[in-house]
Design an enzyme around this catalytic site. Structure first.
Site, mmCIF file in Angstrom:
data_model
loop_
_atom_site.group_PDB
_atom_site.id
_atom_site.type_symbol
_atom_site.label_atom_id
_atom_site.label_comp_id
_atom_site.label_asym_id
_atom_site.label_seq_id
_atom_site.Cartn_x
_atom_site.Cartn_y
_atom_site.Cartn_z
ATOM 1 N N LYS A 124 -5.485 -2.525 2.180
ATOM 2 C CA LYS A 124 -5.108 -3.024 3.517
ATOM 3 C C LYS A 124 -6.112 -2.580 4.575
ATOM 4 O O LYS A 124 -6.566 -3.375 5.399
ATOM 5 C CB LYS A 124 -3.706 -2.515 3.920
ATOM 6 C CG LYS A 124 -2.604 -2.883 2.940
ATOM 7 C CD LYS A 124 -1.228 -2.437 3.436
ATOM 8 C CE LYS A 124 -1.031 -0.939 3.541
ATOM 9 N NZ LYS A 124 -1.002 -0.237 2.255
ATOM 10 N N ARG A 156 7.146 -0.593 7.513
ATOM 11 C CA ARG A 156 7.346 -0.080 6.157
ATOM 12 C C ARG A 156 8.819 -0.006 5.801
ATOM 13 O O ARG A 156 9.148 0.400 4.693
ATOM 14 C CB ARG A 156 6.748 1.325 6.056
ATOM 15 C CG ARG A 156 5.340 1.385 5.452
ATOM 16 C CD ARG A 156 4.922 2.827 5.516
ATOM 17 N NE ARG A 156 3.939 3.294 4.610
ATOM 18 C CZ ARG A 156 2.650 3.420 4.888
ATOM 19 N NH1 ARG A 156 2.160 2.974 6.021
ATOM 20 N NH2 ARG A 156 1.843 3.989 4.026
ATOM 21 N N ARG A 164 -10.908 7.532 -3.554
ATOM 22 C CA ARG A 164 -11.405 7.006 -2.280
ATOM 23 C C ARG A 164 -11.721 8.084 -1.243
ATOM 24 O O ARG A 164 -11.132 9.152 -1.243
ATOM 25 C CB ARG A 164 -10.454 5.957 -1.716
ATOM 26 C CG ARG A 164 -9.237 6.492 -1.054
ATOM 27 C CD ARG A 164 -8.437 5.341 -0.437
ATOM 28 N NE ARG A 164 -7.116 5.810 -0.069
ATOM 29 C CZ ARG A 164 -6.149 5.013 0.339
ATOM 30 N NH1 ARG A 164 -6.336 3.711 0.418
ATOM 31 N NH2 ARG A 164 -4.985 5.507 0.674
ATOM 32 N N ARG A 216 -8.601 12.027 2.217
ATOM 33 C CA ARG A 216 -7.279 12.251 2.767
ATOM 34 C C ARG A 216 -6.513 13.297 1.954
ATOM 35 O O ARG A 216 -6.555 13.285 0.728
ATOM 36 C CB ARG A 216 -6.491 10.938 2.771
ATOM 37 C CG ARG A 216 -6.933 10.009 3.863
ATOM 38 C CD ARG A 216 -6.330 8.654 3.733
ATOM 39 N NE ARG A 216 -4.896 8.661 3.469
ATOM 40 C CZ ARG A 216 -4.118 7.590 3.606
ATOM 41 N NH1 ARG A 216 -4.652 6.456 4.014
ATOM 42 N NH2 ARG A 216 -2.849 7.647 3.332
ATOM 43 N N ARG A 220 4.497 8.390 -2.617
ATOM 44 C CA ARG A 220 4.200 7.229 -1.750
ATOM 45 C C ARG A 220 4.569 5.920 -2.444
ATOM 46 O O ARG A 220 5.076 4.998 -1.815
ATOM 47 C CB ARG A 220 2.718 7.241 -1.344
ATOM 48 C CG ARG A 220 2.441 8.270 -0.245
ATOM 49 C CD ARG A 220 1.017 8.755 -0.265
ATOM 50 N NE ARG A 220 0.060 7.790 0.211
ATOM 51 C CZ ARG A 220 -1.244 7.817 -0.091
ATOM 52 N NH1 ARG A 220 -1.717 8.766 -0.894
ATOM 53 N NH2 ARG A 220 -2.048 6.923 0.398
HETATM 54 P P1 AMP Z 1 -1.187 5.145 5.413
HETATM 55 O O1 AMP Z 1 -2.486 5.559 6.015
HETATM 56 O O2 AMP Z 1 -0.700 3.819 5.927
HETATM 57 O O3 AMP Z 1 -1.169 5.224 3.908
HETATM 58 O O4 AMP Z 1 -0.091 6.211 5.930
HETATM 59 C C1 AMP Z 1 -0.214 7.593 5.619
HETATM 60 C C2 AMP Z 1 1.141 8.265 5.812
HETATM 61 O O5 AMP Z 1 1.559 8.140 7.175
HETATM 62 C C3 AMP Z 1 2.295 7.680 4.998
HETATM 63 O O6 AMP Z 1 2.357 8.200 3.678
HETATM 64 C C4 AMP Z 1 3.494 8.112 5.844
HETATM 65 O O7 AMP Z 1 3.766 9.492 5.675
HETATM 66 C C5 AMP Z 1 2.958 7.917 7.258
HETATM 67 N N1 AMP Z 1 3.175 6.535 7.751
HETATM 68 C C6 AMP Z 1 2.226 5.622 8.089
HETATM 69 N N2 AMP Z 1 2.769 4.484 8.538
HETATM 70 C C7 AMP Z 1 4.105 4.664 8.480
HETATM 71 C C8 AMP Z 1 5.220 3.836 8.785
HETATM 72 N N3 AMP Z 1 5.061 2.576 9.238
HETATM 73 N N4 AMP Z 1 6.471 4.360 8.613
HETATM 74 C C9 AMP Z 1 6.652 5.619 8.181
HETATM 75 N N5 AMP Z 1 5.649 6.451 7.853
HETATM 76 C C10 AMP Z 1 4.371 5.985 7.981
#
Ligand code: AMP
Length: 224
Positions: free
Chosen positions: A13, A88, A127, A161, A172
């Site tokens: 994404k 989400r 990554r 990360r 996740r």
């Molecule tokens: P991402 O970079 O989108 O993979 O997000 C990293 C982490 O941020 C996720 O594993 C969640 O802990 C938190 N996070 C990001 N976006 C959301 C969301 N829309 N709702 C809840 N937690 C989120």
């Protein structure tokens, strides 16, 4: 045009959102990036979410909806917003619909990036990104030409990360299947869903997304 990129962690994404920003002057709204920035700044909210993020769990709807609302009401929309990693949960999806309506905006399409689980594990575990320009790399599939230097901006500041490890990815993925994957049916029922093969090459996925957006632009709907 406002769109959602929907898919599990590692589906690509972020990479595809960055391409749309470059090619279509769209604005990427990544709640993950916003939360990582809050952590880095040491704000109270950032401290509150740190452990939850490292464990791979979702932070509360209230926090991410607040972040999106702030961006939607302040950012210049350019060629439209790309929601990346948001919504989400169903509650977040309902909140987004209400927010867009309040601002007189539409959600034009939702692009599901379909990837199988084995591929996700391989992708996420290799990554890393450039800490300066955000370019995304992968140990096997997309190493920088010079291993120590970013191809895009020349920086040597690569970051991995904290949540890109096997245990956090397992959580996740569970969170994705329990709480996020119902959104596929939700947006299908709203007539907004288009699915692309996220296992294709990066250029192949970009081409599929371009075709999906062109379809909306040309017909004003995704009905085929
Ligand atoms: P991402 O970079 O989108 O993979 O997000 C990293 C982490 O941020 C996720 O594993 C969640 O802990 C938190 N996070 C990001 N976006 C959301 C969301 N829309 N709702 C809840 N937690 C989120």
């Amino acid at each position: 045009m406002n769109i959602i990129l929907l898919g599990p962690p590692g589906a690509g994404k972020g990479t595809q959102a960055r391409r749309l920003v470059d090619q279509r002057d769209m604005v990427q709204l990544s709640t993950g990036d916003m939360l990582r920035a809050a952590r880095k700044s040491g704000s109270e909210m950032g401290r509150k979410v740190a452990a939850i993020m490292d464990a791979g769990e979702l932070v509360t709807d209230e926090i991410v909806i607040g972040l999106i609302e702030e961006q939607l009401t302040t950012a210049q929309p350019g060629g439209g917003f790309i929601f990346d990693g948001f919504p989400r949960t169903l509650a977040q999806a309902d909140a987004l619909a209400a927010l867009l309506q309040r601002l007189g905006q539409n959600l034009d399409t939702v692009i599901e990036m379909a990837v199988d689980d084995d591929a996700l594990v391989a992708r996420v575990s290799g990554r890393f990104t450039c800490g300066d320009c955000g370019e995304v790399y992968h140990d096997q599939s997309k190493p920088p030409k010079d291993p120590a230097v970013c191809d895009e901006c020349g920086s040597a500041n690569f970051v991995r990360r904290a949540d890109d490890n096997a245990e956090s990815l397992r959580v996740r993925l569970l969170e994705y299947y329990k709480k996020t994957s119902p959104l596929i049916g939700y947006y299908y029922a709203k007539g907004l869903l288009q699915t692309v093969n996220g296992l294709d090459s990066m250029d192949g996925v970009s081409a599929s997304i371009r075709a999906a957006l062109d379809k909306v632009e040309q017909t004003g709907s995704i009905a085929s």
